[in-house]
Design an enzyme around this catalytic site. Sequence first.
Site, PDB file in Angstrom:
ATOM      1  N   HIS A  37      15.169  -4.674   4.229  1.00 20.71           N
ATOM      2  CA  HIS A  37      15.651  -3.247   3.870  1.00 20.71           C
ATOM      3  C   HIS A  37      15.083  -1.786   4.399  1.00 20.71           C
ATOM      4  O   HIS A  37      15.672  -1.103   4.828  1.00 20.71           O
ATOM      5  CB  HIS A  37      15.721  -3.100   2.170  1.00 20.71           C
ATOM      6  CG  HIS A  37      16.537  -4.515   1.468  1.00 20.71           C
ATOM      7  ND1 HIS A  37      15.957  -5.540   0.803  1.00 20.71           N
ATOM      8  CD2 HIS A  37      17.864  -4.814   1.473  1.00 20.71           C
ATOM      9  CE1 HIS A  37      16.525  -6.491   0.342  1.00 20.71           C
ATOM     10  NE2 HIS A  37      17.853  -6.247   0.859  1.00 20.71           N
ATOM     11  N   LYS A 149      21.011 -10.117   9.744  1.00 22.85           N
ATOM     12  CA  LYS A 149      20.668 -11.134   9.133  1.00 22.85           C
ATOM     13  C   LYS A 149      21.986 -11.840   8.353  1.00 22.85           C
ATOM     14  O   LYS A 149      22.267 -13.041   8.379  1.00 22.85           O
ATOM     15  CB  LYS A 149      19.650 -10.775   7.935  1.00 22.85           C
ATOM     16  CG  LYS A 149      19.812 -11.865   6.752  1.00 22.85           C
ATOM     17  CD  LYS A 149      18.667 -12.777   6.891  1.00 22.85           C
ATOM     18  CE  LYS A 149      18.712 -13.832   5.666  1.00 22.85           C
ATOM     19  NZ  LYS A 149      19.321 -13.338   4.389  1.00 22.85           N
ATOM     20  N   ASP A 150      23.059 -10.843   8.120  1.00 19.76           N
ATOM     21  CA  ASP A 150      24.224 -11.261   7.483  1.00 19.76           C
ATOM     22  C   ASP A 150      25.257 -11.159   8.421  1.00 19.76           C
ATOM     23  O   ASP A 150      26.121  -9.959   8.514  1.00 19.76           O
ATOM     24  CB  ASP A 150      24.653 -10.582   6.266  1.00 19.76           C
ATOM     25  CG  ASP A 150      23.603 -10.784   5.049  1.00 19.76           C
ATOM     26  OD1 ASP A 150      23.949 -11.954   4.187  1.00 19.76           O
ATOM     27  OD2 ASP A 150      22.462 -10.147   4.897  1.00 19.76           O
TER      28      ASP A 150
END
Length: 288
Positions: A37, A149-150
């Site tokens: 993040h 990542k997603d």
Amino acid sequence: MRIIESPHEMQASALQMHRDGQTIALVPTMGFLHDGHASLIRLARSHADRLVVSIFVNPTQFGVGEDLATYPRDFERDRLLCEKEGVDTVFHPTAEDTYGRDHSVYVEETVLSRGMCGKARPSHFRGVTTVVTKLFNIAQPDVAVFGQKDAQQVRVVQRMVRDLNFPVTIIVGPTVREPDGLAMSSRNKRLSSDERAQALCLVRSLELAARLHQEGTRSSAEIREAMCRLIAKEPSAEVDYIEIVDHASLQPVETIDTQTLIAIAVTIGETRLIDNRVISSDDAAQSL
Ligand code: AMP
């Protein structure tokens, strides 16, 4: 750094920033922030005058029996990380304020959402597109940053922005990993030390796929088989999916060529983890 809980107040603040001639970057998160993040926050910082991070565990993207109630939360720690990273506003609404009791409108992408994570989690992406739409309307970003990542989420959000004409530029940040390669995730906290060791099978299987490709293997079936065999060695690991797809369309490919995405979801004990790797033409060139 401002902390705003009310959607109305956040929207008023964002509209004022625009009236003052400032651009806004938004990083949507579900909190329990880690270095992945933080890397997106730093990337966002360089793209706009004002930086908003939303921290909201979105109930509509969790299915029945999923981990909404136990999703890790630590707002104080998140607040400190945001302060350290120079965030201007943390938007931290409650579920009640975000979704009215008689909330009845959803935003749904109908093609890219169906496969991969959408198979095991059929209402997941409808929850994602709905909350991202709400966050865009509330925080009024010029730029929004999401993590590779997603990978499927990125594609679904990009399609939504394109098809519904959102005036928002989507920026994608690379996956940040632990020193041993495990992709950082808020859910990693749930792993016991034994499961943590077994969780390395995700990244190892993706590395194996890239190596086989470099050595000349082009068949998706062969690569999937090899990945399955590697993961099957871990007693607590259960494959949800290994998908080998075109990175743009997310449609399965039988032969790996340029811009193929290999995406996997594996449950380790009780914890479902995802990871992915793009096999590009550069990988192929390296093997020549
Ligand atoms: P989450 O809080 O898990 O919903 O994630 C919020 C954003 O951070 C999403 O855009 C994720 O793709 C991104 N993200 C999660 N893990 C990582 C990571 N290890 N590296 C980079 N971005 C990540």
